[in-house]
Design a protein around this motif. Structure first.
Motif, short mmCIF file in Angstrom:
data_model
loop_
_atom_site.label_atom_id
_atom_site.label_comp_id
_atom_site.label_asym_id
_atom_site.label_seq_id
_atom_site.Cartn_x
_atom_site.Cartn_y
_atom_site.Cartn_z
N ASP A 28 -1.94 12.19 -1.37
CA ASP A 28 -0.88 11.17 -1.83
C ASP A 28 -0.06 12.17 -2.92
O ASP A 28 0.78 12.18 -3.09
CB ASP A 28 -1.59 10.01 -2.70
CG ASP A 28 -0.68 9.16 -3.49
OD1 ASP A 28 0.18 8.59 -2.64
OD2 ASP A 28 -0.70 9.21 -4.51
N HIS A 29 -0.87 13.19 -3.67
CA HIS A 29 -0.39 13.91 -4.70
C HIS A 29 0.63 14.85 -3.89
O HIS A 29 1.62 15.22 -4.36
CB HIS A 29 -1.46 14.50 -5.63
CG HIS A 29 -0.89 15.76 -6.54
ND1 HIS A 29 -0.40 15.24 -7.43
CD2 HIS A 29 -1.10 17.18 -6.17
CE1 HIS A 29 -0.17 16.31 -7.96
NE2 HIS A 29 -0.44 17.32 -7.56
N ILE A 30 -0.05 15.28 -2.83
CA ILE A 30 0.80 16.57 -2.17
C ILE A 30 2.29 15.96 -1.70
O ILE A 30 3.01 16.39 -1.67
CB ILE A 30 -0.01 17.13 -1.25
CG1 ILE A 30 -1.14 18.03 -1.73
CG2 ILE A 30 0.71 18.16 -0.19
CD1 ILE A 30 -2.12 18.71 -0.87
N PHE A 31 1.83 14.84 -1.15
CA PHE A 31 3.18 14.11 -0.54
C PHE A 31 4.19 13.73 -1.48
O PHE A 31 5.32 14.16 -1.16
CB PHE A 31 2.54 12.55 0.02
CG PHE A 31 3.82 11.93 0.51
CD1 PHE A 31 4.48 12.08 1.67
CD2 PHE A 31 4.34 10.76 -0.27
CE1 PHE A 31 5.55 11.13 2.02
CE2 PHE A 31 5.22 10.01 0.20
CZ PHE A 31 6.23 10.34 1.43
N TRP A 32 3.94 13.28 -2.59
CA TRP A 32 4.85 13.06 -3.83
C TRP A 32 5.36 14.24 -4.21
O TRP A 32 6.51 14.36 -4.61
CB TRP A 32 4.26 12.28 -4.80
CG TRP A 32 4.20 10.81 -4.48
CD1 TRP A 32 3.14 10.14 -4.06
CD2 TRP A 32 5.15 9.83 -4.05
NE1 TRP A 32 3.15 8.82 -3.55
CE2 TRP A 32 4.56 8.40 -3.60
CE3 TRP A 32 6.65 9.79 -4.05
CZ2 TRP A 32 5.39 7.51 -3.22
CZ3 TRP A 32 7.41 8.49 -3.65
CH2 TRP A 32 6.71 7.55 -3.26
N LEU A 52 10.82 15.87 8.15
CA LEU A 52 10.22 14.95 6.95
C LEU A 52 10.05 13.70 7.39
O LEU A 52 9.14 13.08 6.88
CB LEU A 52 11.57 15.15 5.95
CG LEU A 52 12.05 16.44 5.37
CD1 LEU A 52 12.98 16.31 4.45
CD2 LEU A 52 10.61 16.96 4.69
N GLN A 53 10.73 13.28 8.65
CA GLN A 53 10.18 12.01 8.99
C GLN A 53 9.01 12.04 9.66
O GLN A 53 7.98 10.99 9.50
CB GLN A 53 11.20 11.44 10.04
CG GLN A 53 10.93 10.19 10.71
CD GLN A 53 11.99 9.77 11.67
OE1 GLN A 53 12.98 10.17 11.72
NE2 GLN A 53 11.56 8.83 12.67
N TRP A 54 8.60 13.18 10.48
CA TRP A 54 7.28 13.16 10.90
C TRP A 54 6.17 13.44 9.74
O TRP A 54 5.35 12.89 10.15
CB TRP A 54 7.38 14.51 11.98
CG TRP A 54 5.93 15.07 12.06
CD1 TRP A 54 5.29 14.57 13.30
CD2 TRP A 54 5.18 16.07 11.51
NE1 TRP A 54 4.14 15.29 13.19
CE2 TRP A 54 3.94 16.31 12.33
CE3 TRP A 54 5.50 16.78 10.46
CZ2 TRP A 54 3.00 17.30 11.95
CZ3 TRP A 54 4.54 18.06 10.15
CH2 TRP A 54 3.33 17.79 11.04
N ALA A 55 6.41 14.13 8.72
CA ALA A 55 5.42 14.35 7.78
C ALA A 55 5.25 13.05 7.00
O ALA A 55 4.03 12.70 6.83
CB ALA A 55 6.14 15.37 6.79
N ALA A 56 6.36 12.11 6.69
CA ALA A 56 6.07 10.97 6.14
C ALA A 56 5.23 9.95 7.02
O ALA A 56 4.52 9.19 6.57
CB ALA A 56 7.42 10.33 5.81
N SER A 57 5.62 10.03 8.35
CA SER A 57 4.88 9.02 9.26
C SER A 57 3.44 9.33 9.18
O SER A 57 2.48 8.63 9.10
CB SER A 57 5.31 9.40 10.76
OG SER A 57 4.78 8.43 11.45
N ALA A 58 3.05 10.89 9.35
CA ALA A 58 1.72 11.39 9.49
C ALA A 58 1.12 10.67 8.16
O ALA A 58 -0.27 10.51 8.19
CB ALA A 58 1.69 12.70 9.52
N ALA A 64 -2.80 4.97 5.21
CA ALA A 64 -3.15 3.68 5.66
C ALA A 64 -4.48 3.34 6.17
O ALA A 64 -5.16 2.41 5.60
CB ALA A 64 -1.85 2.99 6.16
N VAL A 65 -4.87 4.17 7.17
CA VAL A 65 -6.14 3.99 7.80
C VAL A 65 -7.16 4.32 6.57
O VAL A 65 -8.45 3.69 6.78
CB VAL A 65 -6.26 5.00 8.95
CG1 VAL A 65 -7.65 5.17 9.38
CG2 VAL A 65 -5.20 4.38 9.91
N VAL A 156 -1.29 0.00 13.70
CA VAL A 156 -1.78 1.61 13.88
C VAL A 156 -2.91 1.67 14.63
O VAL A 156 -3.00 2.57 15.68
CB VAL A 156 -1.96 1.85 12.28
CG1 VAL A 156 -2.49 3.50 12.42
CG2 VAL A 156 -0.94 1.91 11.38
N ALA A 157 -3.94 0.82 14.25
CA ALA A 157 -5.34 1.02 14.96
C ALA A 157 -4.91 0.55 16.61
O ALA A 157 -5.60 1.08 17.65
CB ALA A 157 -6.13 0.06 14.28
#
Length: 227
Positions: A28-32, A52-58, A64-65, A156-157
């Protein structure tokens, strides 16, 4: 199972939960931090947003999981919800006697500090964590992760034909859920392991952003120059 064995198992669960949530907090820290880099560099606005869309989706799906893991209380899983259920059922596992055992042989003033710490948790002279406090932690957890659990279960699942019936979680929802998990874990970490802390987030000892400061690939070959 003896109380000592049950408490040892509980602490083992807590250690597993801690490591898992610590990793999620780091992601989470690295994402922000990465979002900050993007916002500060106008060149990102000139490029396709696909990467960036791909990174955010990943990030969203993995986080979330990870959050959802701690909402489940299955008998074959280790999760924060199962941990709290165990404490609710056996509150004497988080006891003054256990906590003050860490202060055996210490100076009187330090023992007094320990007693006051436990008073703030259990009330003056309370022998163990009140069930009402544990129930409140369960409620906090449920409120923080409920929407995320629903989204993961429905999208997701697997792709549920019933659709998503609750608002789709935002990036901020994920971060806030992680903060709730962190607060609860820190409290039990103190009283079961006598290790107080302000945050679980790792102190990164190197410049991880260095990887963003050099080209990742050479520029496309200009065919016209070869002609």
């Amino acid at each position: 199972m003896k109380k000592s064995e049950r408490r040892a198992r509980l602490i083992q669960w807590l250690e597993i939960i801690y490591e898992d949530v610590e990793d999620l907090l780091l992601d989470d820290h690295i994402f922000w931090e990465l979002q900050g880099v993007v916002q500060e560099n106008p060149r990102f606005a000139e490029c396709s947003g696909l990467f960036l869309q791909w990174a955010a989706s990943a990030f969203v799906q993995a986080t979330a999981v990870g959050v959802r893991r701690h909402a489940k209380a299955d008998e074959d899983s280790v999760s924060l919800r199962r941990f709290l259920n165990e404490v609710e059922k056996y509150p004497s596992l988080v006891s003054r006697e256990h906590y003050m055992g860490f202060y055996a042989g210490e100076k009187a003033w330090l023992i007094k500090v320990g007693q006051e710490d436990f008073d703030r948790l259990a009330g003056a002279g309370g022998a163990h964590i009140p069930v009402a406090v544990v129930k409140d932690h369960i409620s906090q957890l449920t409120q923080a992760v409920g929407g995320i659990e629903h989204y993961v279960d429905r999208r997701v699942a697997h792709y549920d034909k019933r659709g998503v019936k609750q608002p789709t979680p935002t990036f901020s929802d994920l971060s806030e859920a992680l903060k709730t998990l962190e607060r609860i874990i820190i409290l039990y970490w103190q009283f079961l392991k006598n290790q107080g802390m302000g945050t679980m987030l790792l102190n990164i000892q190197f410049d991880w952003k260095e990887i963003l400061r050099f080209p990742w690939s050479p520029p496309p070959h200009d065919v016209s120059e070869a002609i």
